[in-house]
Design a protein around this motif. Structure first.
Motif, PDB file in Angstrom:
ATOM      1  N   LEU A 106       0.778  -1.242   0.000  1.00 42.58           N
ATOM      2  CA  LEU A 106       0.000   0.000   0.000  1.00 42.58           C
ATOM      3  C   LEU A 106       0.811   1.293   0.000  1.00 42.58           C
ATOM      4  O   LEU A 106       0.258   2.350  -0.327  1.00 42.58           O
ATOM      5  N   LEU A 107       2.077   1.239   0.377  1.00 46.39           N
ATOM      6  CA  LEU A 107       2.854   2.482   0.459  1.00 46.39           C
ATOM      7  C   LEU A 107       3.464   2.775  -0.900  1.00 46.39           C
ATOM      8  O   LEU A 107       4.482   2.190  -1.294  1.00 46.39           O
ATOM      9  N   THR A 108       2.840   3.696  -1.636  1.00 40.76           N
ATOM     10  CA  THR A 108       3.204   3.931  -3.034  1.00 40.76           C
ATOM     11  C   THR A 108       3.729   5.338  -3.314  1.00 40.76           C
ATOM     12  O   THR A 108       4.303   5.581  -4.375  1.00 40.76           O
ATOM     13  N   GLN A 109       3.532   6.285  -2.410  1.00 35.65           N
ATOM     14  CA  GLN A 109       3.922   7.667  -2.676  1.00 35.65           C
ATOM     15  C   GLN A 109       5.451   7.819  -2.703  1.00 35.65           C
ATOM     16  O   GLN A 109       6.184   7.014  -2.104  1.00 35.65           O
ATOM     17  N   PRO A 110       5.945   8.862  -3.374  1.00 35.53           N
ATOM     18  CA  PRO A 110       7.369   9.165  -3.298  1.00 35.53           C
ATOM     19  C   PRO A 110       7.806   9.370  -1.839  1.00 35.53           C
ATOM     20  O   PRO A 110       7.083   9.991  -1.051  1.00 35.53           O
ATOM     21  N   LEU A 111       8.984   8.849  -1.509  1.00 32.34           N
ATOM     22  CA  LEU A 111       9.493   8.903  -0.136  1.00 32.34           C
ATOM     23  C   LEU A 111      10.851   9.577  -0.081  1.00 32.34           C
ATOM     24  O   LEU A 111      11.708   9.350  -0.947  1.00 32.34           O
ATOM     25  N   MET A 112      11.056  10.384   0.959  1.00 29.56           N
ATOM     26  CA  MET A 112      12.375  10.900   1.296  1.00 29.56           C
ATOM     27  C   MET A 112      12.604  10.586   2.766  1.00 29.56           C
ATOM     28  O   MET A 112      11.962  11.155   3.651  1.00 29.56           O
ATOM     29  N   LEU A 113      13.504   9.641   3.031  1.00 30.50           N
ATOM     30  CA  LEU A 113      13.769   9.152   4.378  1.00 30.50           C
ATOM     31  C   LEU A 113      15.141   9.649   4.830  1.00 30.50           C
ATOM     32  O   LEU A 113      16.140   9.409   4.146  1.00 30.50           O
ATOM     33  N   ILE A 114      15.186  10.312   5.981  1.00 28.97           N
ATOM     34  CA  ILE A 114      16.430  10.920   6.451  1.00 28.97           C
ATOM     35  C   ILE A 114      16.701  10.466   7.881  1.00 28.97           C
ATOM     36  O   ILE A 114      15.819  10.518   8.744  1.00 28.97           O
ATOM     37  N   THR A 115      17.927  10.028   8.135  1.00 26.59           N
ATOM     38  CA  THR A 115      18.318   9.614   9.476  1.00 26.59           C
ATOM     39  C   THR A 115      19.800   9.883   9.667  1.00 26.59           C
ATOM     40  O   THR A 115      20.541  10.054   8.692  1.00 26.59           O
ATOM     41  N   GLY A 116      20.225   9.936  10.924  1.00 32.17           N
ATOM     42  CA  GLY A 116      21.640  10.077  11.224  1.00 32.17           C
ATOM     43  C   GLY A 116      22.312   8.717  11.320  1.00 32.17           C
ATOM     44  O   GLY A 116      21.651   7.693  11.500  1.00 32.17           O
ATOM     45  N   ASP A 117      23.654   8.705  11.231  1.00 31.32           N
ATOM     46  CA  ASP A 117      24.356   7.414  11.289  1.00 31.32           C
ATOM     47  C   ASP A 117      24.895   7.094  12.673  1.00 31.32           C
ATOM     48  O   ASP A 117      25.505   6.039  12.871  1.00 31.32           O
ATOM     49  N   LYS A 118      24.670   7.969  13.651  1.00 34.27           N
ATOM     50  CA  LYS A 118      25.010   7.642  15.040  1.00 34.27           C
ATOM     51  C   LYS A 118      23.817   6.884  15.622  1.00 34.27           C
ATOM     52  O   LYS A 118      22.792   7.475  15.949  1.00 34.27           O
ATOM     53  N   SER A 121      15.809   4.672  14.946  1.00 37.13           N
ATOM     54  CA  SER A 121      15.418   5.357  13.713  1.00 37.13           C
ATOM     55  C   SER A 121      16.292   4.955  12.525  1.00 37.13           C
ATOM     56  O   SER A 121      15.795   4.892  11.385  1.00 37.13           O
ATOM     57  N   TYR A 122      17.559   4.673  12.761  1.00 39.40           N
ATOM     58  CA  TYR A 122      18.433   4.230  11.666  1.00 39.40           C
ATOM     59  C   TYR A 122      17.920   2.896  11.119  1.00 39.40           C
ATOM     60  O   TYR A 122      17.724   2.729   9.912  1.00 39.40           O
ATOM     61  N   ARG A 123      17.669   1.971  12.005  1.00 35.07           N
ATOM     62  CA  ARG A 123      17.162   0.650  11.619  1.00 35.07           C
ATOM     63  C   ARG A 123      15.822   0.762  10.909  1.00 35.07           C
ATOM     64  O   ARG A 123      15.610   0.144   9.858  1.00 35.07           O
ATOM     65  N   ASP A 124      14.911   1.536  11.465  1.00 34.45           N
ATOM     66  CA  ASP A 124      13.573   1.626  10.885  1.00 34.45           C
ATOM     67  C   ASP A 124      13.575   2.329   9.536  1.00 34.45           C
ATOM     68  O   ASP A 124      12.815   1.967   8.628  1.00 34.45           O
ATOM     69  N   SER A 125      14.420   3.348   9.379  1.00 30.41           N
ATOM     70  CA  SER A 125      14.496   4.042   8.091  1.00 30.41           C
ATOM     71  C   SER A 125      15.004   3.114   6.999  1.00 30.41           C
ATOM     72  O   SER A 125      14.479   3.114   5.875  1.00 30.41           O
ATOM     73  N   LEU A 126      16.021   2.308   7.316  1.00 26.76           N
ATOM     74  CA  LEU A 126      16.527   1.350   6.333  1.00 26.76           C
ATOM     75  C   LEU A 126      15.477   0.281   6.023  1.00 26.76           C
ATOM     76  O   LEU A 126      15.314  -0.128   4.863  1.00 26.76           O
ATOM     77  N   GLU A 127      14.749  -0.146   7.039  1.00 30.90           N
ATOM     78  CA  GLU A 127      13.745  -1.187   6.823  1.00 30.90           C
ATOM     79  C   GLU A 127      12.633  -0.703   5.891  1.00 30.90           C
ATOM     80  O   GLU A 127      12.260  -1.397   4.937  1.00 30.90           O
ATOM     81  N   ILE A 128      12.078   0.477   6.149  1.00 34.65           N
ATOM     82  CA  ILE A 128      10.954   0.942   5.336  1.00 34.65           C
ATOM     83  C   ILE A 128      11.432   1.319   3.934  1.00 34.65           C
ATOM     84  O   ILE A 128      10.674   1.177   2.956  1.00 34.65           O
ATOM     85  N   TYR A 129      12.678   1.742   3.804  1.00 34.82           N
ATOM     86  CA  TYR A 129      13.225   2.010   2.480  1.00 34.82           C
ATOM     87  C   TYR A 129      13.195   0.732   1.639  1.00 34.82           C
ATOM     88  O   TYR A 129      12.838   0.747   0.448  1.00 34.82           O
ATOM     89  N   GLY A 130      13.532  -0.377   2.261  1.00 29.57           N
ATOM     90  CA  GLY A 130      13.531  -1.639   1.531  1.00 29.57           C
ATOM     91  C   GLY A 130      12.143  -2.195   1.291  1.00 29.57           C
ATOM     92  O   GLY A 130      11.893  -2.839   0.269  1.00 29.57           O
ATOM     93  N   ARG A 131      11.222  -1.954   2.202  1.00 21.81           N
ATOM     94  CA  ARG A 131       9.909  -2.592   2.132  1.00 21.81           C
ATOM     95  C   ARG A 131       8.870  -1.810   1.326  1.00 21.81           C
ATOM     96  O   ARG A 131       7.941  -2.399   0.778  1.00 21.81           O
ATOM     97  N   ALA A 132       8.995  -0.490   1.273  1.00 26.21           N
ATOM     98  CA  ALA A 132       7.961   0.331   0.634  1.00 26.21           C
ATOM     99  C   ALA A 132       7.795  -0.020  -0.840  1.00 26.21           C
ATOM    100  O   ALA A 132       8.769  -0.259  -1.561  1.00 26.21           O
ATOM    101  N   ARG A 133       6.551  -0.025  -1.291  1.00 22.05           N
ATOM    102  CA  ARG A 133       6.256  -0.290  -2.700  1.00 22.05           C
ATOM    103  C   ARG A 133       6.614   0.898  -3.591  1.00 22.05           C
ATOM    104  O   ARG A 133       6.719   0.750  -4.821  1.00 22.05           O
ATOM    105  N   SER A 134       6.811   2.044  -3.017  1.00 23.21           N
ATOM    106  CA  SER A 134       7.069   3.280  -3.772  1.00 23.21           C
ATOM    107  C   SER A 134       8.143   3.077  -4.837  1.00 23.21           C
ATOM    108  O   SER A 134       9.216   2.534  -4.562  1.00 23.21           O
ATOM    109  N   GLU A 135       7.852   3.531  -6.047  1.00 25.69           N
ATOM    110  CA  GLU A 135       8.841   3.458  -7.115  1.00 25.69           C
ATOM    111  C   GLU A 135       9.906   4.535  -6.950  1.00 25.69           C
ATOM    112  O   GLU A 135      11.063   4.330  -7.331  1.00 25.69           O
TER     113      GLU A 135
END
Length: 306
Positions: free
Chosen positions: A237-249, A255-269
């Motif tokens: 269901l997640l199809t909109q354009p995404l811009m995901l931003i997190t720090g590396d500390k 938030s680092y883990r979750d940002s990487l996870e949703i980047y991989g899982r989202a259907r967004s092209e």
């Protein structure tokens, strides 16, 4: 900036509207809904940092207090209910589409920390939202099942059940502080996690402290979050354009883990992940250098997709 009230079924949601320079109410503008972190309020990073900056870039921005929190209505206060938090975004969208100066086909959302998880979740089924940006996105359901329950969610659910029964019978409500009173107190207690220490520095000092940013939660109302998942059905269901931003500390809030996870899982092209090197979760709330790095991505992202 203008303070407004958004109608909800049984109460009102308090919000601040930020306008572009030379705002003309007879024109139509792209709009961005800005959702605050867990335990925060609209006067903190979602409004006074990102709201103001995005308005200067030409967007109408609405930063709102979650129901049961800040200046918004709803009882009992300090309730963190993911289902209702997601619904708040829909209600704010309803408000925007009734404003003559908002282009209803150019509405985006920005969520910070737990607000990022909520923003991603609502976008799955709220297609009036055309673009999604996040800063330090956290899946509050995962965090509730893990660190916030001491990695024992079943035991916490039993304790919540007992407390809810006690309150139903007239006993005092249990309101928990999410953070220590100061960094020195946290260190004295042996706490070392970067997110806990930096959250305490932000919320409990002049740096970010606001009267309504109380960082508290009502224990008896926290069962819903343990059974909720911000990322459920993102692949579908997640199809909109995404811009995901997190720090590396990397810190314990994830938030680092979750940002990487949703980047991989989202259907967004169309999706992009920016890891801001050398900066932490709470640096991205208000530190000028990492905030500018985030805005350097967010502003053209919204300009292109709204």
């Amino acid at each position: 900036m203008k303070s407004v009230k958004v109608k909800a079924p049984y109460w009102e949601i308090a919000a601040n509207l930020y306008f572009p320079e030379n705002f003309d109410e007879n024109q139509k503008y792209p709009a961005i809904i800005s959702g605050h972190p867990i335990g925060s309020c609209k006067e903190q990073t979602s409004g006074n940092v990102y709201g103001e900056a995005l308005a200067k870039a030409g967007f109408v921005v609405i930063a709102f207090d979650a129901s049961f929190q800040g200046e918004s209505g709803g009882e009992p206060s300090s309730t963190e209910n993911p289902t209702l938090r997601v619904e708040d975004f829909r209600l704010v969208t309803d408000y925007l589409v009734t404003q003559n100066f908002v282009d209803e086909n150019r509405i985006g959302v920005l969520g910070i920390c737990g607000g990022g998880g909520y923003a991603l979740n609502v976008a799955m089924t709220e297609k009036r939202i055309k673009a999604v940006g996040t800063i330090d996105a956290v899946n509050f359901g995962r965090l509730s099942r893990e660190a916030f329950s001491g990695w024992n969610p079943l035991e916490k659910l039993e304790l919540i059940a007992q407390q809810r029964t006690a309150e139903a019978r007239g006993e005092a409500k249990r309101v928990d502080d999410l953070l220590p009173n100061s960094v020195s107190e946290a260190q004295a207690a042996g706490l070392t996690d970067i997110d806990v220490l930096e959250a305490t520095d932000y919320y409990k000092s002049e740096r970010g402290q606001k009267p309504n940013g109380v960082a508290k939660t009502l224990f008896s109302q926290s069962a819903v979050s343990i059974g909720w998942d911000a990322f459920h059905l993102a692949e579908v269901l997640l199809t909109q354009p995404l811009m995901l931003i997190t720090g590396d500390k990397v810190g314990g809030f994830g938030s680092y883990r979750d940002s990487l996870e949703i980047y991989g899982r989202a259907r967004s092209e169309k999706k992009e992940l920016l890891v801001v090197e050398g900066w932490s979760h709470y640096d991205l709330y208000d530190k000028p250098e990492p905030v500018q790095k985030a805005l350097a991505k967010l502003i053209p992202f919204y300009q292109e997709n709204l």
